[in-house]
Design a protein around this motif. Structure first.
Motif, PDB file in Angstrom:
ATOM      1  N   ASN A  52       0.829  -1.205   0.000  1.00 26.49           N
ATOM      2  CA  ASN A  52       0.000   0.000   0.000  1.00 26.49           C
ATOM      3  C   ASN A  52       0.864   1.255   0.000  1.00 26.49           C
ATOM      4  O   ASN A  52       1.906   1.309   0.663  1.00 26.49           O
ATOM      5  CB  ASN A  52      -0.911   0.038   1.228  1.00 26.49           C
ATOM      6  N   SER A  54       0.103   4.934   1.142  1.00 28.99           N
ATOM      7  CA  SER A  54      -0.906   5.733   1.833  1.00 28.99           C
ATOM      8  C   SER A  54      -0.758   7.210   1.496  1.00 28.99           C
ATOM      9  O   SER A  54       0.358   7.743   1.433  1.00 28.99           O
ATOM     10  CB  SER A  54      -0.792   5.530   3.347  1.00 28.99           C
ATOM     11  N   PHE A 116     -10.817   4.919   4.777  1.00 24.15           N
ATOM     12  CA  PHE A 116      -9.930   4.523   3.691  1.00 24.15           C
ATOM     13  C   PHE A 116     -10.695   4.383   2.377  1.00 24.15           C
ATOM     14  O   PHE A 116     -11.861   3.980   2.364  1.00 24.15           O
ATOM     15  CB  PHE A 116      -9.245   3.186   4.005  1.00 24.15           C
ATOM     16  N   LEU A 139      -3.772   4.045  -1.136  1.00 20.73           N
ATOM     17  CA  LEU A 139      -4.734   4.058  -0.038  1.00 20.73           C
ATOM     18  C   LEU A 139      -4.988   5.502   0.389  1.00 20.73           C
ATOM     19  O   LEU A 139      -4.176   6.114   1.083  1.00 20.73           O
ATOM     20  CB  LEU A 139      -4.187   3.237   1.130  1.00 20.73           C
ATOM     21  N   CYS A 141      -6.412   8.176   2.658  1.00 18.31           N
ATOM     22  CA  CYS A 141      -6.712   8.139   4.090  1.00 18.31           C
ATOM     23  C   CYS A 141      -7.426   9.421   4.509  1.00 18.31           C
ATOM     24  O   CYS A 141      -6.981  10.523   4.175  1.00 18.31           O
ATOM     25  CB  CYS A 141      -5.423   7.981   4.894  1.00 18.31           C
ATOM     26  N   ARG A 184       1.118   6.730   7.677  1.00 15.84           N
ATOM     27  CA  ARG A 184      -0.107   5.933   7.619  1.00 15.84           C
ATOM     28  C   ARG A 184      -1.158   6.514   8.557  1.00 15.84           C
ATOM     29  O   ARG A 184      -0.841   7.309   9.456  1.00 15.84           O
ATOM     30  CB  ARG A 184       0.176   4.481   7.994  1.00 15.84           C
TER      31      ARG A 184
END
Length: 275
Positions: A52, A54, A116, A139, A141, A184
């Motif tokens: 991933n 982020s 997400f 991803l 966020c 993250r």
């Protein structure tokens, strides 16, 4: 005279990068041996630092993830990123290391409905006549505060159960905060919650809806509140209301709201009609 020599390798494993082939000749005058060192090159593949990448929505910042083109005899060519349109590219730093870079271009929403958003991507590159690829996820966020009905419908029970008691509806609250050092979004239990519920007809007051913090069910990721109606709600239809909630974390105050339904007592309503 010739011989075929081969070696096995597994992509992603720690394979040796060299090997030695010994050639020995025996004759009347004695013997001769020569050791030839070969570079061992396995199948070409693309190695990603993480599955991933982020990205913090609303930050307008650039986020990067290292990528390595392994066992490419020459520098990779025809590098392609395939996925939904994003400000994304494969770039190189000053020493030649490759990385995938994404720049956030999504406006920060006033309220959030999820933490997400997954955007699947494929990166491919040519190694000679061969094309290799790898998959990863961008991803997105969202920082904020969300109510979680713990896998159930966004509803509060307003009728008695089989034991003649008013059931308790558990609602968990989660806080999503960006960890800049780790790159993250982390989900934690909020503290100092403020909660309010209302509906247009004021039904919640008539049935005596109340709520309180439940420390026994709360965890490091959820702050759980127990909602209970004091009286049943005889009605043919569920009643839509709004739950508003907020929490303070440091200098940041996060607020949100969402629709919640009061589930009526259909049996009592039907009995009242018959009478």
């Amino acid at each position: 005279m010739g011989a075929l020599v081969s070696a096995n390798s597994t992509p992603g494993d720690q394979n040796p990068d060299s090997g030695i082939v010994s050639i020995r000749f025996n004759g009347e005058g004695g013997s001769f041996q020569n050791n030839v060192t070969f570079r061992l090159v396995g199948d070409s593949y693309i190695s990603l630092a993480s599955p991933n990448l982020s990205v913090l929505v609303g930050s307008k910042e650039k986020f990067a993830m290292p990528i390595e083109f392994v066992n490419f005899a020459e520098p990779p060519t025809n590098i392609v990123l395939d996925g939904d349109p994003l400000p994304i590219a494969v770039e190189q730093d000053e020493v030649g290391n490759y990385y995938i870079a994404v720049t956030d271009d999504t406006p920060k929403p006033e309220t959030i409905t999820k933490f997400f958003e997954e955007i699947p991507y494929t990166v491919s590159a040519a190694s000679g006549d061969e094309t290799v690829e790898a998959r990863f996820t961008v991803l997105k966020c969202y920082e904020g505060l969300l109510a979680d009905f713990l896998g159930k419908e966004n509803a509060i029970m307003a009728y008695k159960n089989e034991e003649g008691e008013m059931p308790v509806t558990q609602v968990g609250f989660q806080l999503g905060l960006w960890n800049k050092e780790m790159g993250r979004l982390e989900l934690i239990a909020p503290t100092a919650m403020e909660i309010a519920y209302e509906d247009k007809e004021g039904i919640y007051e008539l049935i005596g809806l109340s709520y309180e913090h439940n420390p026994d069910l709360s965890t490091s990721e959820h702050t759980v509140y127990s909602f209970t109606a004091e009286k049943s709600l005889p009605s043919p239809d569920k009643v839509e209301g709004t739950i508003s909630y907020s929490s303070q974390t440091g200098d940041m105050r996060l607020e949100n709201e969402g629709a919640v339904y009061l589930i009526p007592d259909l049996l009592t309503y039907a009995s009242d009609l018959e009478q």
